[in-house]
Design an enzyme around this catalytic site. Structure first.
Site, mmCIF file in Angstrom:
data_model
loop_
_atom_site.group_PDB
_atom_site.id
_atom_site.type_symbol
_atom_site.label_atom_id
_atom_site.label_comp_id
_atom_site.label_asym_id
_atom_site.label_seq_id
_atom_site.Cartn_x
_atom_site.Cartn_y
_atom_site.Cartn_z
ATOM 1 N N SER A 45 0.831 -1.190 0.000
ATOM 2 C CA SER A 45 0.000 0.000 0.000
ATOM 3 C C SER A 45 0.874 1.251 0.000
ATOM 4 O O SER A 45 1.687 1.446 -0.900
ATOM 5 C CB SER A 45 -0.968 -0.063 1.178
ATOM 6 O OG SER A 45 -2.026 0.843 1.009
ATOM 7 N N ASP A 79 -8.960 -4.375 -5.788
ATOM 8 C CA ASP A 79 -8.455 -3.615 -4.656
ATOM 9 C C ASP A 79 -9.239 -2.320 -4.477
ATOM 10 O O ASP A 79 -9.285 -1.488 -5.386
ATOM 11 C CB ASP A 79 -6.976 -3.289 -4.871
ATOM 12 C CG ASP A 79 -6.264 -2.883 -3.589
ATOM 13 O OD1 ASP A 79 -6.833 -2.091 -2.817
ATOM 14 O OD2 ASP A 79 -5.138 -3.370 -3.369
ATOM 15 N N HIS A 101 -7.607 -5.698 -0.299
ATOM 16 C CA HIS A 101 -6.467 -4.799 -0.447
ATOM 17 C C HIS A 101 -5.171 -5.587 -0.456
ATOM 18 O O HIS A 101 -4.855 -6.293 0.494
ATOM 19 C CB HIS A 101 -6.477 -3.790 0.694
ATOM 20 C CG HIS A 101 -5.430 -2.735 0.585
ATOM 21 N ND1 HIS A 101 -5.021 -2.203 -0.617
ATOM 22 C CD2 HIS A 101 -4.698 -2.095 1.538
ATOM 23 C CE1 HIS A 101 -4.093 -1.282 -0.404
ATOM 24 N NE2 HIS A 101 -3.880 -1.202 0.893
#
Length: 528
Positions: free
Chosen positions: A240, A467, A497
């Site tokens: 991320s 995602d 995610h």
């Protein structure tokens, strides 16, 4: 950009998740650095810091700022976690200005004879504690520990690393319950006043840290960490926001980056507004997929509606109804629209949380908002005792230092229709989140990070088509921005995610082969 989280409220317990979108706070943008500074480092750390010795000891229980919980348990085979602190310059441009202390954690490689080096993890945020995150997901990385010391850290301003502090727990309860989707002039005034009070509290309690917690500083910290750990190359696994951090490191130190994986990829070409709009679309897509799954289960689905559109309309109506009529939550706390929406957002980070989301929506429809409030608490870093970690304070500090955008109320209102079109459920919240840095006391730096890294690579960039927090298009954008021949993209057709921790054996096998053996997958490889 999602952090590792664990929240428990009464008997409600939420499992940990990796990586963070930043929720309503939006994405961050890291300052670019002129190419002349690359690799050499415009302001190298003092030589004595590069030679410092780390005093590794057994790990104690995480602090409240780190998220709390118990000390990490030994790994399979009995390997124990070790923790240490590392000194870094407060200001790389002025090394004599003092230092900060970074909290580190590691588990040594099982096969020390064939050890490759240290594999450094950043699990996202910005604001996520790596000291608590790495042990939470260690079982997923056990094969990598065969030849790597697994290492993570709390970035500067986070958790155990001179954490940024803002409002106290009581004030934060009110801050997160406030109406973050204002409809009237009075509500807008109250919302902006709340943001101003929060920013003022950060400046009052953390004046030393605020100008020095940007992504570029953390990237330089990682290069100092590489030196102190004794590695010629930085082996890196970023998730991320950690992919943005990794991209900035690659730009600064392209020839010092070894094998690197970017998973759940932030689009480095977007500004804060574009990132927030992308998240609105991403979470709407995740809600679409949740609704389709619910309808496909027929009578087993608790939610009303025989089509995905009807299920989504139910969710939107429920959340909007909380605006005027909050419902019972936990104890004396009530579930507001802001917290209800954040609870839905939290559950959409992982398909594993879909059953909790269905249950929470069903119970809220009946007047019980406890589960959605527990999910919202998890997103905001609140534990069952009402104590907050510093995750969101650090998130704000990094985002607002990195990004120079400071839109006002008029500009935000002008853009709201586009956000609402992108997502009936989340558009209002993410649209108004553009004001998050409007009152910040420290000026921002750049519109978006420079991640161009000729000479680096290969970097394995992993994108997940489902995602919600870092939409799939970000992987292709990162690959292009890194430069020709630097990155190879791996696609995972899944939900949630990130990809590596999704349970996909294909993704894990491909990533492991690259990190352990240097086997680069063919460009365009797809895992399902």
């Amino acid at each position: 950009m999602r952090r590792s989280l664990v929240a428990a409220v009464s008997v409600l317990s939420l499992a940990a998740l990796a990586g963070c979108s930043g929720g309503a706070a939006g994405r961050s943008a890291a300052p670019a650095v002129a190419s002349s500074a690359r690799d050499a480092g415009a302001s190298p750390a003092p030589s004595d810091l590069g030679a410092q010795h780390l005093d590794w000891r057994g790990c104690t229980a995480p602090s409240v700022a780190q998220g709390g919980g118990a000390a990490p348990k030994p790994l399979p085979g009995g390997t124990r976690w070790q923790c240490a602190t590392m000194a870094v310059p407060l200001d790389y441009a002025h090394p004599s200005a003092g230092t900060l202390r970074l909290a580190l954690i590691r588990a040594k490689a099982a096969d020390q004879k064939h050890r490759i080096g240290s594999l450094v993890f950043n699990f996202g945020g910005p604001g996520g504690s790596g000291v608590t995150g790495l042990p939470s997901f260690a079982k997923d990385y056990e094969k990598l520990r065969a030849r790597y010391d697994l290492v993570s850290f709390d970035p500067r301003g986070v958790g155990g690393s001179d954490p940024v502090q803002c409002e106290d727990d009581r004030q934060l309860d009110a801050f997160y319950a406030q109406d973050a989707t204002p409809d009237t002039a009075a509500e807008q005034k109250a919302y902006t006043a709340g943001l101003a009070r929060y920013a003022a509290a950060c400046e009052r309690r953390s004046p030393r840290q605020l100008p020095h917690v940007g992504t570029t500083e953390t990237a330089r910290d990682m290069d100092l960490m590489r030196q102190v750990l004794g590695d010629k190359k930085l082996y890196y696994f970023g998730i991320s926001y950690g992919t943005e951090l990794g991209g900035v490191y690659a730009h600064l130190f392209p020839t010092r980056l070894g094998r690197a994986v970017f998973d759940g990829v932030v689009d480095p070409t977007q500004n804060a507004e574009q990132g927030a709009l992308g998240q609105a679309k991403g979470f709407q897509l995740a809600l679409d997929n949740f609704a389709k799954d619910c309808v496909a289960r027929g009578d087993a689905c608790r939610l009303p509606g025989s089509t995905p559109q009807q299920v989504e309309s139910f969710v939107v109506k429920l959340l909007r109804g909380l605006d005027a009529h909050p419902i019972a939550g936990i104890g004396s706390r009530r579930l507001t629209r802001t917290e209800g929406t954040n609870g839905v957002v939290e559950a959409l980070y992982s398909k594993d949380f879909w059953p909790l989301l269905e249950q929470g929506l069903d119970e809220a429809h009946g007047g019980n908002g406890a589960l959605l409030l527990a999910l919202s608490d998890s997103l905001n870093g609140r534990d069952e005792h009402g104590r907050y970690s510093n995750t969101q304070a650090a998130n704000a500090a990094v985002n607002c230092l990195d990004s120079k955008e400071r839109p006002g109320v008029a500009e935000t209102r002008e853009r709201l229709p586009e956000f609402r079109k992108a997502s009936p459920a989340f558009g209002d919240l993410l649209g108004w989140s553009m004001l998050s840095c409007a009152k910040w006391p420290v000026p921002g730096r750049w519109t978006h990070p420079d991640v161009g890294a000729p000479g680096a690579g290969p970097i394995l960039v992993v994108g997940n088509t489902g995602d919600p927090a870092t939409p799939y298009a970000g992987a292709k954008a990162m690959e292009k921005a890194l430069g020709k021949g630097v990155a190879v993209e791996l696609t995972y057709k899944g939900q949630g995610h990130g990809a590596y921790d999704s349970g996909s054996t294909c993704v894990q096998r491909t990533v492991n082969a690259y990190l352990l053996d240097g086997t680069v997958p063919k460009a365009g490889t797809v895992c399902r």
